[in-house]
Design a protein around this motif. Structure first.
Motif, PDB file in Angstrom:
ATOM      1  N   ALA A 123      32.573  30.946  52.783  1.00 59.30           N
ATOM      2  CA  ALA A 123      31.285  30.865  52.978  1.00 59.30           C
ATOM      3  C   ALA A 123      30.604  31.232  50.992  1.00 59.30           C
ATOM      4  CB  ALA A 123      30.218  31.031  53.432  1.00 59.30           C
ATOM      5  N   ALA A 124      30.954  31.820  50.439  1.00 61.47           N
ATOM      6  CA  ALA A 124      30.436  31.939  49.827  1.00 61.47           C
ATOM      7  C   ALA A 124      30.690  31.096  48.258  1.00 61.47           C
ATOM      8  CB  ALA A 124      30.579  33.438  49.046  1.00 61.47           C
ATOM      9  N   THR A 125      32.166  30.749  48.445  1.00 59.39           N
ATOM     10  CA  THR A 125      32.957  30.504  47.392  1.00 59.39           C
ATOM     11  C   THR A 125      33.186  29.091  47.553  1.00 59.39           C
ATOM     12  OG1 THR A 125      34.632  30.791  48.270  1.00 59.39           O
ATOM     13  CG2 THR A 125      33.654  32.810  46.589  1.00 59.39           C
ATOM     14  N   GLY A 126      33.896  27.931  49.038  1.00 60.74           N
ATOM     15  CA  GLY A 126      33.528  27.118  49.060  1.00 60.74           C
ATOM     16  C   GLY A 126      35.303  27.126  48.953  1.00 60.74           C
ATOM     17  N   ALA A 127      35.856  28.231  48.132  1.00 59.59           N
ATOM     18  CA  ALA A 127      37.265  28.299  48.148  1.00 59.59           C
ATOM     19  C   ALA A 127      38.212  28.597  49.640  1.00 59.59           C
ATOM     20  CB  ALA A 127      37.825  29.370  47.058  1.00 59.59           C
ATOM     21  N   ALA A 128      39.576  27.914  49.773  1.00 57.02           N
ATOM     22  CA  ALA A 128      40.421  28.223  50.617  1.00 57.02           C
ATOM     23  C   ALA A 128      40.703  29.749  51.512  1.00 57.02           C
ATOM     24  CB  ALA A 128      41.393  27.790  50.911  1.00 57.02           C
ATOM     25  N   ILE A 129      40.423  30.271  52.563  1.00 53.62           N
ATOM     26  CA  ILE A 129      40.979  31.647  52.543  1.00 53.62           C
ATOM     27  C   ILE A 129      42.296  31.131  54.133  1.00 53.62           C
ATOM     28  CG2 ILE A 129      40.366  34.150  53.630  1.00 53.62           C
ATOM     29  CD1 ILE A 129      37.571  33.246  52.291  1.00 53.62           C
ATOM     30  N   PHE A 130      43.334  31.695  53.420  1.00 57.03           N
ATOM     31  CA  PHE A 130      44.184  31.836  54.705  1.00 57.03           C
ATOM     32  C   PHE A 130      43.949  32.720  55.852  1.00 57.03           C
ATOM     33  CE2 PHE A 130      45.863  30.676  50.131  1.00 57.03           C
ATOM     34  CZ  PHE A 130      47.387  29.624  51.373  1.00 57.03           C
ATOM     35  N   ALA A 131      43.664  31.769  57.199  1.00 55.55           N
ATOM     36  CA  ALA A 131      43.622  32.139  58.264  1.00 55.55           C
ATOM     37  C   ALA A 131      44.712  33.304  58.926  1.00 55.55           C
ATOM     38  CB  ALA A 131      43.739  31.217  59.611  1.00 55.55           C
ATOM     39  N   GLY A 132      45.411  33.420  58.268  1.00 55.64           N
ATOM     40  CA  GLY A 132      46.819  34.822  58.556  1.00 55.64           C
ATOM     41  C   GLY A 132      46.681  35.518  57.466  1.00 55.64           C
ATOM     42  N   ALA A 133      45.960  35.974  56.144  1.00 53.53           N
ATOM     43  CA  ALA A 133      45.978  37.156  55.633  1.00 53.53           C
ATOM     44  C   ALA A 133      45.442  38.658  55.938  1.00 53.53           C
ATOM     45  CB  ALA A 133      45.062  35.980  54.654  1.00 53.53           C
ATOM     46  N   VAL A 134      46.342  39.133  55.619  1.00 56.95           N
ATOM     47  CA  VAL A 134      45.830  40.923  55.742  1.00 56.95           C
ATOM     48  C   VAL A 134      44.301  40.704  55.336  1.00 56.95           C
ATOM     49  CG1 VAL A 134      48.036  41.482  56.732  1.00 56.95           C
ATOM     50  CG2 VAL A 134      47.223  41.897  53.763  1.00 56.95           C
ATOM     51  N   ALA A 135      43.997  39.865  54.156  1.00 51.53           N
ATOM     52  CA  ALA A 135      42.694  40.524  53.238  1.00 51.53           C
ATOM     53  C   ALA A 135      42.843  39.591  52.806  1.00 51.53           C
ATOM     54  CB  ALA A 135      42.723  41.741  52.684  1.00 51.53           C
ATOM     55  N   ALA A 136      41.546  39.502  53.126  1.00 52.47           N
ATOM     56  CA  ALA A 136      40.773  38.090  52.120  1.00 52.47           C
ATOM     57  C   ALA A 136      38.927  38.684  51.343  1.00 52.47           C
ATOM     58  CB  ALA A 136      40.653  36.962  52.794  1.00 52.47           C
ATOM     59  N   LEU A 137      38.982  38.106  50.233  1.00 54.01           N
ATOM     60  CA  LEU A 137      37.553  38.773  49.223  1.00 54.01           C
ATOM     61  C   LEU A 137      37.490  37.512  48.563  1.00 54.01           C
ATOM     62  CD1 LEU A 137      40.080  40.853  48.314  1.00 54.01           C
ATOM     63  CD2 LEU A 137      37.940  41.924  47.336  1.00 54.01           C
ATOM     64  N   GLU A 138      36.117  37.131  48.206  1.00 56.23           N
ATOM     65  CA  GLU A 138      35.759  35.597  47.817  1.00 56.23           C
ATOM     66  C   GLU A 138      34.590  36.642  46.504  1.00 56.23           C
ATOM     67  OE1 GLU A 138      33.770  32.392  49.552  1.00 56.23           O
ATOM     68  OE2 GLU A 138      33.506  33.389  51.330  1.00 56.23           O
ATOM     69  N   CYS A 139      35.238  35.908  45.825  1.00 56.66           N
ATOM     70  CA  CYS A 139      34.379  36.406  43.547  1.00 56.66           C
ATOM     71  C   CYS A 139      34.204  35.901  43.360  1.00 56.66           C
ATOM     72  CB  CYS A 139      35.655  36.855  43.528  1.00 56.66           C
ATOM     73  SG  CYS A 139      36.800  38.607  44.682  1.00 56.66           S
ATOM     74  N   ARG A 140      32.888  35.227  41.975  1.00 54.18           N
ATOM     75  CA  ARG A 140      32.225  35.211  41.702  1.00 54.18           C
ATOM     76  C   ARG A 140      33.356  35.422  39.518  1.00 54.18           C
ATOM     77  NH1 ARG A 140      27.417  34.648  42.452  1.00 54.18           N
ATOM     78  NH2 ARG A 140      27.013  36.456  42.415  1.00 54.18           N
ATOM     79  N   THR A 141      33.009  35.056  38.959  1.00 53.21           N
ATOM     80  CA  THR A 141      33.859  35.241  37.932  1.00 53.21           C
ATOM     81  C   THR A 141      32.908  36.708  36.780  1.00 53.21           C
ATOM     82  OG1 THR A 141      35.568  34.000  37.688  1.00 53.21           O
ATOM     83  CG2 THR A 141      35.161  34.687  35.333  1.00 53.21           C
ATOM     84  N   HIS A 142      33.371  37.400  36.934  1.00 50.65           N
ATOM     85  CA  HIS A 142      32.365  38.269  35.505  1.00 50.65           C
ATOM     86  C   HIS A 142      32.547  38.057  34.527  1.00 50.65           C
ATOM     87  CE1 HIS A 142      30.036  41.911  35.603  1.00 50.65           C
ATOM     88  NE2 HIS A 142      30.854  42.498  35.648  1.00 50.65           N
ATOM     89  N   ALA A 143      34.299  38.866  33.871  1.00 49.25           N
ATOM     90  CA  ALA A 143      34.192  38.706  32.230  1.00 49.25           C
ATOM     91  C   ALA A 143      35.994  37.434  32.163  1.00 49.25           C
ATOM     92  CB  ALA A 143      34.025  40.045  31.750  1.00 49.25           C
ATOM     93  N   VAL A 144      36.183  37.835  31.409  1.00 55.45           N
ATOM     94  CA  VAL A 144      37.668  37.180  31.309  1.00 55.45           C
ATOM     95  C   VAL A 144      38.231  37.757  29.897  1.00 55.45           C
ATOM     96  CG1 VAL A 144      39.408  35.591  30.647  1.00 55.45           C
ATOM     97  CG2 VAL A 144      36.996  34.878  32.803  1.00 55.45           C
ATOM     98  N   HIS A 145      39.588  38.606  30.219  1.00 53.18           N
ATOM     99  CA  HIS A 145      39.735  39.346  29.095  1.00 53.18           C
ATOM    100  C   HIS A 145      41.368  38.686  28.409  1.00 53.18           C
ATOM    101  CE1 HIS A 145      36.446  42.646  29.412  1.00 53.18           C
ATOM    102  NE2 HIS A 145      37.209  42.206  30.764  1.00 53.18           N
ATOM    103  N   ASP A 146      41.265  38.801  26.912  1.00 53.26           N
ATOM    104  CA  ASP A 146      42.819  38.082  26.299  1.00 53.26           C
ATOM    105  C   ASP A 146      44.060  39.663  27.704  1.00 53.26           C
ATOM    106  OD1 ASP A 146      44.771  38.048  25.006  1.00 53.26           O
ATOM    107  OD2 ASP A 146      44.423  38.489  23.328  1.00 53.26           O
ATOM    108  N   GLY A 147      44.962  38.898  27.965  1.00 49.30           N
ATOM    109  CA  GLY A 147      45.736  39.842  27.762  1.00 49.30           C
ATOM    110  C   GLY A 147      47.126  39.240  27.528  1.00 49.30           C
ATOM    111  N   GLY A 148      47.352  38.927  26.016  1.00 45.26           N
ATOM    112  CA  GLY A 148      48.389  38.264  25.736  1.00 45.26           C
ATOM    113  C   GLY A 148      48.218  37.641  25.965  1.00 45.26           C
ATOM    114  N   ASP A 149      49.960  36.854  27.128  1.00 46.38           N
ATOM    115  CA  ASP A 149      49.357  35.442  27.272  1.00 46.38           C
ATOM    116  C   ASP A 149      49.747  34.496  28.817  1.00 46.38           C
ATOM    117  OD1 ASP A 149      51.947  36.925  29.016  1.00 46.38           O
ATOM    118  OD2 ASP A 149      53.249  36.007  28.521  1.00 46.38           O
ATOM    119  N   HIS A 150      48.604  35.951  29.367  1.00 48.36           N
ATOM    120  CA  HIS A 150      47.704  35.677  30.253  1.00 48.36           C
ATOM    121  C   HIS A 150      45.917  35.942  30.045  1.00 48.36           C
ATOM    122  CE1 HIS A 150      51.566  36.161  32.629  1.00 48.36           C
ATOM    123  NE2 HIS A 150      50.704  36.415  32.932  1.00 48.36           N
TER     124      HIS A 150
END
Length: 181
Positions: A123-150
């Motif tokens: 409801a908050a993001t429109g992103a898919a959430i798997f029905a069989g998941a043990v947990a689910a979170l919807e998020c808005r990007t807060h920050a992006v940091h350099d992590g080498g090749d990630h």
């Protein structure tokens, strides 16, 4: 920080001290001994679903509520998730190894990637959430940091759910999928 050269903290902080060489294969073997959960991060852009398997996912803060995941800069998912700014995390159950493998496959077809897994729209993001998941979170990007090749993507948690309260989590350890005994 200590200025005493015999203090190990002072040596670590010195940018002129060369770091010891570490074999990347040995690194993978050693960090692979840290058991992790397995999740799929999803987003939707222009009506098209995108997803990627991650095991580099963790909580960060309670105030504000923050989590993070890491994404390879060369992955197709990287730019899409950064552009949308919203995403969902579905923590997979031990019977969802097929989903993990599918969303970890580089170059897989992008048409209807969720067709084989029951899901709903967050409801908050429109992103898919798997029905069989043990947990689910919807998020808005807060920050992006350099992590080498990630990139380290930190998200503010907008919504939480436990789609399958009786599910057991899928675990990744020493390069293999496992369940909890």
């Amino acid at each position: 920080m200590s200025s005493d050269p015999s203090d190990p903290r002072a040596r670590c902080a010195d940018p002129d001290v060369a770091a010891p060489q570490v074999d990347p294969l040995r690194f993978r073997q050693v960090v692979g001994r840290f058991a992790t959960g397995v999740a799929v991060v999803t987003t939707v852009a222009g009506g098209v679903d995108h997803g990627m398997t991650v095991n580099a996912f963790t909580s960060v803060s309670l105030d504000p509520l923050l989590v993070l995941f890491c994404v390879d800069r060369t992955a197709r998912f990287h730019d899409v998730v950064l552009d949308t700014g919203v995403w969902a995390v579905s923590v997979l159950t031990e019977d969802m190894e097929d989903a993990s493998r599918w969303f970890a496959t580089r170059g897989r077809p992008l048409d209807d990637p969720l067709r084989d897994w029951e899901h709903r729209r967050g409801a908050a993001t429109g992103a898919a959430i798997f029905a069989g998941a043990v947990a689910a979170l919807e998020c808005r990007t807060h920050a992006v940091h350099d992590g080498g090749d990630h990139s380290i993507v930190v998200g503010e948690v907008l919504a939480l759910d436990v789609p399958d309260p009786s599910g057991k989590p899928l675990i990744f350890y020493e390069g293999e999928y496992r369940g909890i005994a």
